[in-house]
Design an enzyme around this catalytic site. Structure first.
Site, PDB file in Angstrom:
ATOM      1  N   GLY A  21      47.651  26.925  34.704  1.00 33.96           N
ATOM      2  CA  GLY A  21      47.326  28.053  35.821  1.00 33.96           C
ATOM      3  C   GLY A  21      46.801  27.551  36.986  1.00 33.96           C
ATOM      4  CG  ASN A  22      46.636  28.451  40.745  1.00 34.55           C
ATOM      5  OD1 ASN A  22      46.239  29.583  41.197  1.00 34.55           O
ATOM      6  ND2 ASN A  22      48.026  28.267  40.709  1.00 34.55           N
ATOM      7  CE1 TYR A  23      39.246  27.078  37.708  1.00 33.66           C
ATOM      8  CE2 TYR A  23      39.726  25.388  38.902  1.00 33.66           C
ATOM      9  CZ  TYR A  23      39.198  25.993  37.743  1.00 33.66           C
ATOM     10  OH  TYR A  23      38.797  24.876  36.996  1.00 33.66           O
ATOM     11  CB  SER A  24      45.270  31.906  43.204  1.00 34.79           C
ATOM     12  OG  SER A  24      45.383  32.829  43.803  1.00 34.79           O
ATOM     13  CB  ALA A  92      47.881  29.570  44.417  1.00 29.88           C
TER      14      ALA A  92
END
Ligand code: C5P
Length: 216
Positions: A21-24, A92
């Site tokens: 995943g990512n930090y969005s 994102a």
């Protein structure tokens, strides 16, 4: 006036309990949705996995589609774009996804674990190829280096009408913060704003969208 907004991260499954995943946080996309609703627009919000709640999620003028992966976001977004006047692609989206998702939890074995990834479909570029002259398409670029050059390249490559650049090098800008420092770049000009709340950034972005919608 109907605006399609993508927001939040995507999660790409590795096995039943893990993902890439990512930090969005989804905060910028929700601020954009709230500003559109405040101006009397209808919003189709395609939202990745975020845990925050926001009153805009419960607004009757917001059609909410919850998705998890880039593939799900692609399907939901492409299905709705033709019925909208504009799209703001704030999500994102993962650029790569595992070739296969293990059906059982991967065990801790051996010295290394290699996960093969394949590219996801570029939602923005796909909408860019579908776009009619009456629609406005805008995206975001979160860059760590060569910010302006990369943003201009994305504007062309994805056939955006404008792109909102934010740099990870600016203090208080980007993922998770409640503030952002943006530059709006279109085919004619660019405007850099000071550090503002994401709500104030949303006002400037929707002002620009409305300006372009009037001219197309
Ligand atoms: O990841 P990248 O920096 O290329 O993202 C730029 C823009 O393209 C963003 O607006 C993002 O939402 C969009 N994008 C997309 N689908 C992807 C990757 C990015 O819509 N698979």
């Amino acid at each position: 006036m109907k605006v399609l907004i993508t927001a939040g991260p995507t999660y790409e499954r590795i096995d039943p309990v893990r993902f890439i995943g990512n930090y969005s946080s989804g905060k910028m996309g929700l601020a954009l949705a709230a500003e559109c609703v405040r101006r009397g627009m209808e919003v189709s919000l395609v939202l990745g996995p975020v845990s925050i709640d926001h009153e805009v999620l419960h607004n009757p003028n917001v059609k909410l589609t919850r998705v998890e992966s880039a593939a799900e976001m692609f399907d939901a977004t492409v299905a709705q774009f033709a019925g909208c006047n504009a799209a703001l692609l704030c999500a994102a989206v993962a650029d790569f996804t595992p070739v296969a998702c293990a059906d059982k939890k991967i065990k801790r074995e051996g010295d290394e674990l290699v996960i093969r990834l394949k590219p996801t479909q570029d939602i923005a570029a796909h909408l860019g190829s579908m776009k009619t002259e009456r629609q406005v398409l805008a995206g975001f670029a979160l860059e760590t280096n060569d910010e302006n050059l990369n943003a201009h390249k994305k504007l062309e490559k994805k056939n955006f009408d404008f792109i909102v650049l934010n740099s990870l090098n600016d203090e208080g800008a980007g993922f998770r913060y409640d503030t952002n420092k943006i530059t709006i770049i279109d085919r004619k000009e660019q405007t850099t704003f000071p550090l503002l709340s994401k709500q104030e950034c949303a006002v400037n972005i929707i002002d620009h969208l409305c300006h372009l919608l009037k001219t197309c």
